[in-house]
Design a protein around this motif. Structure first.
Motif, PDB file in Angstrom:
ATOM      1  N   VAL A   1       0.824  -1.097  -0.013  1.00 56.50           N
ATOM      2  CA  VAL A   1      -0.096  -0.050  -0.007  1.00 56.50           C
ATOM      3  C   VAL A   1       0.840   1.252  -0.025  1.00 56.50           C
ATOM      4  CG1 VAL A   1      -1.798   1.178   1.277  1.00 56.50           C
ATOM      5  CG2 VAL A   1      -1.876  -0.948   1.303  1.00 56.50           C
ATOM      6  N   LEU A   2       0.730   2.042  -0.852  1.00 57.58           N
ATOM      7  CA  LEU A   2       1.355   3.412  -1.097  1.00 57.58           C
ATOM      8  C   LEU A   2       0.794   4.324  -0.281  1.00 57.58           C
ATOM      9  CD1 LEU A   2       3.862   5.014  -2.459  1.00 57.58           C
ATOM     10  CD2 LEU A   2       2.301   5.394  -4.400  1.00 57.58           C
ATOM     11  N   SER A   3       0.826   4.579   0.955  1.00 56.65           N
ATOM     12  CA  SER A   3       0.174   5.320   2.018  1.00 56.65           C
ATOM     13  C   SER A   3       0.518   6.960   1.356  1.00 56.65           C
ATOM     14  CB  SER A   3       0.326   5.180   3.378  1.00 56.65           C
ATOM     15  OG  SER A   3      -0.567   5.879   4.013  1.00 56.65           O
ATOM     16  N   LYS A   4       1.914   6.979   1.071  1.00 56.00           N
ATOM     17  CA  LYS A   4       2.189   8.393   0.495  1.00 56.00           C
ATOM     18  C   LYS A   4       1.938   8.461  -1.101  1.00 56.00           C
ATOM     19  CE  LYS A   4       6.486   8.935  -0.940  1.00 56.00           C
ATOM     20  NZ  LYS A   4       7.847   9.222  -1.299  1.00 56.00           N
ATOM     21  N   GLY A   5       0.474   8.485  -1.211  1.00 55.75           N
ATOM     22  CA  GLY A   5      -0.112   8.481  -2.582  1.00 55.75           C
ATOM     23  C   GLY A   5       0.743   9.506  -3.657  1.00 55.75           C
ATOM     24  N   HIS A   6       1.292  10.209  -3.010  1.00 57.86           N
ATOM     25  CA  HIS A   6       2.015  11.202  -4.018  1.00 57.86           C
ATOM     26  C   HIS A   6       3.109  10.648  -4.729  1.00 57.86           C
ATOM     27  CE1 HIS A   6      -0.221  13.819  -1.188  1.00 57.86           C
ATOM     28  NE2 HIS A   6      -0.184  14.813  -1.916  1.00 57.86           N
ATOM     29  N   GLY A   7       3.448   9.454  -4.482  1.00 49.93           N
ATOM     30  CA  GLY A   7       4.721   8.813  -5.071  1.00 49.93           C
ATOM     31  C   GLY A   7       4.130   7.880  -6.198  1.00 49.93           C
ATOM     32  N   ALA A   8       2.929   8.137  -6.582  1.00 49.96           N
ATOM     33  CA  ALA A   8       2.190   7.323  -7.556  1.00 49.96           C
ATOM     34  C   ALA A   8       3.163   7.174  -9.023  1.00 49.96           C
ATOM     35  CB  ALA A   8       1.060   7.940  -8.181  1.00 49.96           C
ATOM     36  N   VAL A   9       3.853   8.067  -9.392  1.00 47.17           N
ATOM     37  CA  VAL A   9       4.585   7.563 -10.663  1.00 47.17           C
ATOM     38  C   VAL A   9       5.526   6.529 -10.405  1.00 47.17           C
ATOM     39  CG1 VAL A   9       5.800   8.530 -12.573  1.00 47.17           C
ATOM     40  CG2 VAL A   9       4.070   9.879 -11.636  1.00 47.17           C
ATOM     41  N   GLY A  10       6.517   6.816  -9.163  1.00 45.52           N
ATOM     42  CA  GLY A  10       7.346   5.886  -8.730  1.00 45.52           C
ATOM     43  C   GLY A  10       6.799   4.545  -8.892  1.00 45.52           C
TER      44      GLY A  10
ATOM     45  N   ALA B   1     -14.385  11.413  11.127  1.00 49.30           N
ATOM     46  CA  ALA B   1     -14.004  10.618  10.028  1.00 49.30           C
ATOM     47  C   ALA B   1     -14.406  10.780   8.537  1.00 49.30           C
ATOM     48  CB  ALA B   1     -14.091   9.144  10.460  1.00 49.30           C
ATOM     49  N   CYS B   2     -14.876  12.048   8.389  1.00 51.35           N
ATOM     50  CA  CYS B   2     -15.335  12.183   7.179  1.00 51.35           C
ATOM     51  C   CYS B   2     -14.588  12.155   5.893  1.00 51.35           C
ATOM     52  CB  CYS B   2     -15.901  13.787   7.143  1.00 51.35           C
ATOM     53  SG  CYS B   2     -16.671  14.352   5.676  1.00 51.35           S
ATOM     54  N   ASP B   3     -13.248  12.449   6.105  1.00 54.97           N
ATOM     55  CA  ASP B   3     -12.247  12.219   4.955  1.00 54.97           C
ATOM     56  C   ASP B   3     -12.195  10.801   4.707  1.00 54.97           C
ATOM     57  OD1 ASP B   3     -10.740  13.455   2.972  1.00 54.97           O
ATOM     58  OD2 ASP B   3      -8.904  13.086   4.042  1.00 54.97           O
ATOM     59  N   GLN B   4     -12.122  10.154   5.799  1.00 57.23           N
ATOM     60  CA  GLN B   4     -11.841   8.362   5.376  1.00 57.23           C
ATOM     61  C   GLN B   4     -12.949   7.953   4.976  1.00 57.23           C
ATOM     62  OE1 GLN B   4     -11.061  10.547   8.213  1.00 57.23           O
ATOM     63  NE2 GLN B   4      -8.584  10.331   8.273  1.00 57.23           N
ATOM     64  N   VAL B   5     -14.105   8.429   5.360  1.00 60.23           N
ATOM     65  CA  VAL B   5     -15.233   7.881   4.833  1.00 60.23           C
ATOM     66  C   VAL B   5     -15.270   8.193   3.130  1.00 60.23           C
ATOM     67  CG1 VAL B   5     -18.016   8.258   4.579  1.00 60.23           C
ATOM     68  CG2 VAL B   5     -16.887   8.018   6.958  1.00 60.23           C
ATOM     69  N   ALA B   6     -14.912   9.457   2.926  1.00 64.48           N
ATOM     70  CA  ALA B   6     -15.033   9.841   1.553  1.00 64.48           C
ATOM     71  C   ALA B   6     -13.937   9.209   0.602  1.00 64.48           C
ATOM     72  CB  ALA B   6     -14.869  11.249   1.412  1.00 64.48           C
ATOM     73  N   ILE B   7     -12.487   9.060   1.061  1.00 60.63           N
ATOM     74  CA  ILE B   7     -11.568   8.625   0.335  1.00 60.63           C
ATOM     75  C   ILE B   7     -11.427   7.224   0.435  1.00 60.63           C
ATOM     76  CG2 ILE B   7      -9.003   8.805  -0.203  1.00 60.63           C
ATOM     77  CD1 ILE B   7     -10.749  11.267  -1.172  1.00 60.63           C
TER      78      ILE B   7
ATOM     79  N   THR C   1      -5.067   5.792  -2.961  1.00 57.32           N
ATOM     80  CA  THR C   1      -4.548   6.721  -1.644  1.00 57.32           C
ATOM     81  C   THR C   1      -4.117   8.151  -2.300  1.00 57.32           C
ATOM     82  OG1 THR C   1      -2.412   5.850  -2.474  1.00 57.32           O
ATOM     83  CG2 THR C   1      -3.349   5.078  -0.563  1.00 57.32           C
ATOM     84  N   GLY C   2      -3.775   9.104  -1.801  1.00 58.52           N
ATOM     85  CA  GLY C   2      -3.506  10.261  -1.883  1.00 58.52           C
ATOM     86  C   GLY C   2      -3.999  11.278  -0.641  1.00 58.52           C
TER      87      GLY C   2
ATOM     88  N   PHE D   1      -4.177   6.420 -15.261  1.00 62.29           N
ATOM     89  CA  PHE D   1      -3.038   6.753 -14.338  1.00 62.29           C
ATOM     90  C   PHE D   1      -3.156   8.006 -13.884  1.00 62.29           C
ATOM     91  CE2 PHE D   1      -1.813   3.325 -17.278  1.00 62.29           C
ATOM     92  CZ  PHE D   1      -0.926   2.625 -16.296  1.00 62.29           C
ATOM     93  N   GLN D   2      -3.746   8.135 -12.585  1.00 63.70           N
ATOM     94  CA  GLN D   2      -4.279   9.599 -11.895  1.00 63.70           C
ATOM     95  C   GLN D   2      -3.020   9.838 -11.371  1.00 63.70           C
ATOM     96  OE1 GLN D   2      -7.607  10.679 -11.726  1.00 63.70           O
ATOM     97  NE2 GLN D   2      -7.483   9.562 -13.632  1.00 63.70           N
ATOM     98  N   VAL D   3      -3.168  11.055 -10.793  1.00 65.13           N
ATOM     99  CA  VAL D   3      -2.008  11.783 -10.151  1.00 65.13           C
ATOM    100  C   VAL D   3      -1.582  11.075  -8.692  1.00 65.13           C
ATOM    101  CG1 VAL D   3      -1.200  13.986  -9.209  1.00 65.13           C
ATOM    102  CG2 VAL D   3      -1.905  13.533 -11.553  1.00 65.13           C
ATOM    103  N   HIS D   4      -2.723  10.544  -8.219  1.00 63.45           N
ATOM    104  CA  HIS D   4      -2.517   9.747  -7.113  1.00 63.45           C
ATOM    105  C   HIS D   4      -3.545   8.600  -7.350  1.00 63.45           C
ATOM    106  CE1 HIS D   4      -2.369  13.903  -5.550  1.00 63.45           C
ATOM    107  NE2 HIS D   4      -1.413  13.557  -4.785  1.00 63.45           N
ATOM    108  N   PRO D   5      -2.996   7.319  -7.093  1.00 56.15           N
ATOM    109  CA  PRO D   5      -3.179   5.870  -7.533  1.00 56.15           C
ATOM    110  C   PRO D   5      -4.695   5.681  -7.482  1.00 56.15           C
ATOM    111  CG  PRO D   5      -1.729   5.487  -5.946  1.00 56.15           C
ATOM    112  CD  PRO D   5      -1.829   7.090  -5.960  1.00 56.15           C
TER     113      PRO D   5
END
Lengths: 284, 317
Positions: free
Chosen positions: A69-78, B84-90, A120-121, A104-108
């Motif tokens: 899981v890429l929690s730092k979604g900003h690293g998508a291109v990597g 937890a609104c953002d977690q629900v959304a994303i 993520t993102g 290929f979204q900017v965040h995956p």
């Protein structure tokens, strides 16, 4: 532990170099993307996808695969570049990155790209999801391991520490977190924006096993990940000290390259720095 | 004695979990209040105490859903929707994951806990998040069917669960269908559309209206999204005027949803009974409904003003 020959290390380093080349080219051509953090994570992703994780690119939904899981979604291109290199999809598709109608979204996005476990993102959310996968896997008696990459700016989110506390409470030893500690976030050094140090002590105090490594030393990365997988009764975090913009001379350690795509001239220099201009290089 | 929605929810969840081993429950230290304690007692291995940390709880549920589990995330409505609104959304909605979010102690009638624990905007929040189905059942009989229906439905759901016992609204032989309204009283002069426990207040209001010779219809709207457009249009065409009654702010909930339908499909004079864009306070349920303009008397007055084509404003009783 697997034997780790010099040959294998060199193979992985070469793959990481190719992933970095793909990453800078994709971001430059799209005119969007977080190049600095993609370059700092490249060696970690290479170690995971080409040496450590049990996976099958032909069966991205295989039940017993290890999860990343890429929690730092900003690293998508990597991650996209890594998945492409690993054979999940054609690298040609990355030419659409960041454009309308692209998978290929900017965040995956998990519903668009094979191999993406969860979208993520929004920072810190991936870690909780990774923990959920780990807890459900244990309930089902599944033996696979869950890996989650977080960022240092991301570590300022409260949710990271909610998840840290919960993973330790549940002794989630099938979860390994890797912190891409490049020390730089959008506006400047992490130490100036919002200090997270002493971050290793924080994780230790949350009852996690903590390993600190050079996040660009392939042998150290793999040794740490294999060590983490063996630890019982508590989760493990690998704190990988990295360099933002690693491999590109003018980007290294610079906050300016958090989210700025290199222009054509800068791309040319980046490719030279990464050795991607060599004859016969697929990315030249 | 009728069963409170929370009790019916808790008991039904246990029954379903006996048949379906994928059901798991996540709690943020409120299990006795929300009644997921029944599940915890029978299925301790499938019950995940997440502590007082709702954002992480929502994300963990998303991860479990990825593994094919059917997670019920249970906390108070205020925390599920706001904290937890953002977690629900994303993590849940954007990912279209099969997570059932249960917002307990919904609305102003939340066990005398005051404003911080009264979910007056949860429906508006959840309705505005793409992919989420929103359900607000009226009584225990309906709740049992609702819980079965949302387990059968594959996708994210927000379920409102009230704390206390309210008069039964569900007719004999009632069959709940997700997305469908049910007419619980016939009438020709005006339609009272209720959701949740407020449908019982609508039925009460019809008795007040009868004394003035007004024959009011009651349409119970358990599913707030997707809303039953057909039933609303039919009521508007057949009775002319509409009054909505909700245990929620008049912005974003049932009243807004009905107004959207009427404006696009069947313009009709309508009034909204509910919380008038304010936060609540401590007090007994009847006192709160009275003070905040949500009693049967208020619903009846709104209906009369619709019939008279007058502007209606809340009168303090």
């Amino acid at each position: 532990m697997s034997s780790l020959s010099e040959q294998e290390i060199r193979r992985l380093e070469e793959i990481a170099r190719r992933i970095r080349c793909r990453t800078v080219r994709t971001i430059s051509e799209a005119g969007v993307g977080h190049v600095g953090g993609c370059l700092s994570e490249a060696d970690i992703l290479t170690a995971l996808y080409f040496h450590v994780m049990k996976l099958d690119p032909q069966r991205p939904d295989w039940d017993d695969r290890d999860r990343f899981v890429l929690s730092k979604g900003h690293g998508a291109v990597g991650l996209y570049s890594t998945l492409a290199e690993r054979g999940y999809f054609s690298p040609e598709l990355l030419k659409t990155f960041g454009r309308i109608n692209s998978a290929f979204q900017v965040h995956p996005d998990m519903h668009m790209v094979p191999g993406i476990e969860i979208s993520t993102g929004a920072l810190a959310q991936g870690l909780s999801a990774a923990l959920g996968i780990a807890l459900a896997a244990r309930l089902d008696g599944k033996a696979f391991h869950v890996y989650c990459l977080i960022g240092d700016g991301e570590s300022q989110e409260g949710q990271i520490w909610e998840a840290a506390q919960t993973a330790a409470h549940y002794k989630a030893d099938n979860l390994t977190v890797i912190l891409d500690y490049n020390g730089v976030q959008l506006l400047g050094p992490v130490s100036e924006i919002m200090e997270i140090a002493p971050v290793a002590d924080k994780w230790r105090s949350f009852n996690w096993a903590v390993v600190e490594i050079d996040g660009h030393d392939m042998r150290q990365i793999i040794t740490a990940l294999e060590f983490a997988e063996e630890i019982k009764a508590r989760p493990c975090i690998v704190i990988a000290h990295t360099t933002k913009g690693k491999g590109v001379s003018y980007m290294e350690g610079k906050a300016a390259w958090h989210g700025k795509p290199p222009n054509e001239k800068q791309l040319a220099q980046a490719l030279v720095d990464l050795g991607c201009d060599r004859a016969g290089d697929a990315y030249g | 004695m009728a069963e409170a929605v929370r009790d019916a929810f808790g008991h039904t969840l246990v029954q379903l979990a006996r048949e379906n081993s994928d059901i798991v429950v996540l709690d943020a230290d409120l299990a006795t209040s929300t009644r997921v304690v029944y599940f915890a007692q029978e299925f301790p291995e499938r019950f995940f105490q997440m502590g007082v940390a709702e954002q992480n709880m929502m994300g963990v549920a998303a991860g479990m859903a990825l593994m094919g589990k059917i997670p019920f995330v249970s906390t108070f409505g205020v925390f599920a929707s706001r904290r937890a609104c953002d977690q629900v959304a994303i993590s849940v909605a954007h990912c279209r994951l099969n997570v059932k979010i249960v917002g307990a102690y919904s609305g102003i009638v939340s066990g005398n806990n005051g404003a911080t624990h009264q979910a007056v905007e949860d429906v508006g929040i959840m309705r505005a998040i793409p992919h989420i189905v929103v359900v607000d059942p009226s009584d225990g009989v309906e709740t049992e069917q609702v819980v079965r229906a949302i387990v059968a439905y594959d996708g994210p759901v927000y379920l409102r669960v009230t704390r206390d016992v309210w008069p039964r609204v569900s007719p004999e032989g009632y069959n709940f269908v997700l997305g469908k309204a049910v007419q619980v009283r016939e009438g020709v002069d005006v339609t009272l559309i209720g959701s949740g426990m407020m449908s019982s207040q609508c039925v009460e209001a019809t008795h007040i209206l009868s004394r003035s010779g007004i024959d009011a219809r009651v349409l119970h709207m358990p599913t707030l999204k997707p809303i039953d457009v057909e039933a609303i249009v039919k009521a508007a065409e057949e009775t002319g005027g509409i009054v909505t009654a909700e245990n929620h702010n008049i912005y974003g909930g049932l009243g807004s949803a009905v107004a959207e339908v009427l404006a696009e499909h069947a313009p009709a004079l309508m009034k909204r009974v509910g919380i008038q864009d304010c936060y609540g306070e401590c007090g007994g349920n009847a006192e709160l409904l009275c003070k905040y303009g949500m009693s049967p008397q208020h619903i009846a007055e709104a209906a009369q003003s619709v019939l008279q084509g007058r502007n209606y404003s809340v009168r303090r009783l």
